[in-house]
Design an enzyme around this catalytic site. Structure first.
Site, PDB file in Angstrom:
ATOM      1  N   GLU A 268       5.813 -16.130  40.450  1.00 42.10           N
ATOM      2  CA  GLU A 268       6.814 -17.151  40.760  1.00 42.10           C
ATOM      3  C   GLU A 268       7.975 -16.627  41.597  1.00 42.10           C
ATOM      4  OE1 GLU A 268       6.713 -20.245  40.393  1.00 42.10           O
ATOM      5  OE2 GLU A 268       5.585 -20.844  38.628  1.00 42.10           O
TER       6      GLU A 268
ATOM      7  N   ALA B 254       1.611 -12.830  29.001  1.00 42.09           N
ATOM      8  CA  ALA B 254       0.512 -13.672  28.524  1.00 42.09           C
ATOM      9  C   ALA B 254      -0.602 -12.884  27.845  1.00 42.09           C
ATOM     10  CB  ALA B 254      -0.054 -14.481  29.691  1.00 42.09           C
TER      11      ALA B 254
ATOM     12  N   ARG C  24       3.084 -10.084  36.649  1.00 42.28           N
ATOM     13  CA  ARG C  24       2.601 -10.460  37.981  1.00 42.28           C
ATOM     14  C   ARG C  24       3.648 -10.192  39.055  1.00 42.28           C
ATOM     15  NH1 ARG C  24       0.932 -16.233  35.657  1.00 42.28           N
ATOM     16  NH2 ARG C  24       2.890 -15.763  34.617  1.00 42.28           N
ATOM     17  N   ASN C  25       4.908 -10.436  38.728  1.00 42.81           N
ATOM     18  CA  ASN C  25       5.961 -10.224  39.717  1.00 42.81           C
ATOM     19  C   ASN C  25       6.170  -8.735  39.988  1.00 42.81           C
ATOM     20  OD1 ASN C  25       7.280 -13.031  40.290  1.00 42.81           O
ATOM     21  ND2 ASN C  25       6.885 -12.982  38.098  1.00 42.81           N
TER      22      ASN C  25
ATOM     23  N   ASP D  43      13.371 -10.474  28.077  1.00 41.04           N
ATOM     24  CA  ASP D  43      12.371 -10.863  29.069  1.00 41.04           C
ATOM     25  C   ASP D  43      12.506 -10.028  30.337  1.00 41.04           C
ATOM     26  OD1 ASP D  43      10.217 -12.275  30.021  1.00 41.04           O
ATOM     27  OD2 ASP D  43      11.333 -14.100  30.474  1.00 41.04           O
TER      28      ASP D  43
ATOM     29  N   GLY E 143      11.153 -15.740  26.975  1.00 39.00           N
ATOM     30  CA  GLY E 143      11.339 -14.526  26.190  1.00 39.00           C
ATOM     31  C   GLY E 143      10.408 -13.450  26.700  1.00 39.00           C
TER      32      GLY E 143
ATOM     33  N   LYS F 188      14.798 -13.357  36.487  1.00 37.21           N
ATOM     34  CA  LYS F 188      14.180 -12.081  36.092  1.00 37.21           C
ATOM     35  C   LYS F 188      12.928 -11.817  36.911  1.00 37.21           C
ATOM     36  CE  LYS F 188      10.697 -14.029  33.495  1.00 37.21           C
ATOM     37  NZ  LYS F 188       9.259 -13.702  33.385  1.00 37.21           N
TER      38      LYS F 188
ATOM     39  N   ARG G 290      -8.034 -28.416  35.630  1.00 38.36           N
ATOM     40  CA  ARG G 290      -8.766 -28.988  36.759  1.00 38.36           C
ATOM     41  C   ARG G 290     -10.265 -28.706  36.705  1.00 38.36           C
ATOM     42  NH1 ARG G 290      -5.415 -26.173  41.413  1.00 38.36           N
ATOM     43  NH2 ARG G 290      -5.727 -24.483  39.923  1.00 38.36           N
TER      44      ARG G 290
END
Length: 317
Positions: free
Chosen positions: A263, A122, A237-238, A226, A118, A173, A15
Site C-alpha cells: 500500500e 498476515a 510487503r512494504n 505496528d 496493530g 507506517k 472474485r
C-alpha cells in the site's frame, strides 16, 4: 480466520470461484496461505450472499479501489451493520482516510465504522501466533462489539475511540517501511534502520496531532507496535518492496517481485499531499515519493535526511 476461530459465522467474498470453493470445502487457500488449515468458512463470489444479515462487514481490499468496490455494494449492506476497515492507506485524489471513504461510499454514519490496526502481519496470524491489535471507533459500544467478535486465544483486541490516529498509523507506517527497506537494500545497517523508524514515528505523530489524534495512540499497538513489525519483518510487503528498490529495481520491477499489494507505494503521494495541506513537515515520506516517482537515488534520500538543519529532538523537530 480470526473471526471464525472466535466463534463467528463467516462468509468470505472474493472474485475467484475456485478460491471460494477451496475455502469452503477444503479449508485452505493454497495460493496465498500455503500450508495453513483454515476454520470452517463459506467462500462465495456472490456479494449479496456474503452480506445478507451480516452484523459485521470486514473490508480488506486495496485502498485505491475501495471507493468503487464499496459503492457497488451500498444497497446490500444491512442498515445496522458495523463496517470494519482493515485497509491501510490514504486515497489518491481526495487524501481521505479509509473510514472517510467508507462513510461516503456506503452512506453510513462514522459511528458504524471501526478501524483495526496493530502488529498484525498476515502470515503470522494465519499461523495463529499470538498478537494484539486496536479496534477504534467513535462509538465505544461498536468498538467493543467488534473486539468481542474477534477475540480468541491468539488474537487480543484492545479498543479506543481514536479513529484518526489509528488510521494514520496504519497508512504512514507503510511509507516508513518502504524507507527502511530501501536503506536495507542499499546495505545500510542497524543504526540507519533505527534512525528511520524512530524519526518515522515522529513524522506520523506530528501529522496525527495536527489532525486531532490522541498522542497516546502513537506509542501503542497501532503506532510503535505496528511500525516496528512492518519496518523490520521480511514478511512485510512494504519492507520487501523497499528492499527491492534499494537493490536497484525499478518500481515496476519491485512490484512484480513483491507479488502482492504494498500500500505504501501508492499511499505515499496522498500522505504527502495530506501533510502539505496541513503544513506538516514529513521528510521521510517526501524522500520516499522522490525515490519512487522522481528518480532520486536512495543514497541521496539518506543524505538529504541527515543534512537537514539541526534542531532539538521532539515532535516539532
Amino acid at each position: 480466520m480470526v473471526l471464525a476461530d472466535a466463534g463467528c459465522d463467516v462468509r468470505l467474498w472474493g472474485r475467484s470461484a475456485d478460491v471460494a470453493e477451496e475455502v469452503t470445502t477444503q479449508h485452505t487457500n493454497a495460493r496465498y496461505l500455503p500450508g495453513i488449515t483454515l476454520p470452517a468458512m463459506t467462500g462465495t463470489t456472490d456479494a449479496a450472499e456474503a452480506l445478507a444479515d451480516a452484523q459485521i462487514v470486514v473490508v480488506a481490499v486495496p485502498s485505491q479501489v475501495a471507493r468503487a468496490t464499496l459503492t457497488a455494494l451500498r444497497d446490500l449492506v444491512e442498515p445496522d451493520a458495523v463496517i470494519v476497515s482493515l485497509m491501510k492507506g490514504v486515497e489518491l485524489g481526495t487524501d481521505e482516510r479509509m473510514s472517510q471513504v467508507i462513510v461516503e461510499a456506503l452512506d453510513v454514519p462514522l459511528s458504524r465504522v471501526a478501524v483495526v490496526s496493530g502488529p498484525n502481519l498476515a502470515l503470522e496470524i494465519a499461523e495463529r501466533q499470538p498478537t494484539a491489535t486496536v479496534v477504534a471507533c467513535i462509538d465505544e459500544d461498536a468498538a467493543r462489539f467488534v473486539a468481542e467478535a474477534c477475540s480468541n486465544p491468539y488474537f487480543r483486541p484492545y479498543t479506543n475511540d481514536d479513529v484518526v490516529g489509528v488510521e494514520l498509523c496504519g497508512a504512514v507506517k507503510n511509507v516508513i517501511a518502504l524507507a527502511v527497506g530501501m536503506a536495507q537494500g542499499r546495505g545500510f545497517g542497524s543504526n540507519t534502520i533505527a534512525t528511520v523508524i524512530t524519526r518515522g514515528l515522529v513524522e506520523i505523530t506530528r501529522l496525527g496531532l495536527e489532525l486531532g489524534a490522541d498522542a497516546a495512540t502513537f506509542s501503542g499497538l497501532a503506532g510503535m507496535g505496528d511500525l516496528v513489525a512492518t519496518c523490520t519483518s521480511p514478511l512485510s510487503r512494504n519492507n520487501t518492496l523497499g528492499r527491492h528498490i534499494g537493490e536497484g529495481m525499478s518500481l515496476e520491477e519491485a512490484v512484480t517481485a513483491t507479488g502482492t499489494t504494498a500500500e505504501g507505494a501508492k499511499s505515499c503521494r496522498s500522505v504527502l499531499d495530506l501533510a502539505s495541506k496541513h503544513g506538516v513537515d514529513v521528510p521521510i515520506t517526501s524522500g520516499v515519493v522522490s525515490v519512487l516517482y522522481d528518480g532520486l537515488p536512495v543514497e541521496d534520500m539518506a543524505r538529504g535526511l541527515l543534512s537537514r538543519p539541526q534542531k532539538a529532538e521532539g515532535i516539532g523537530g
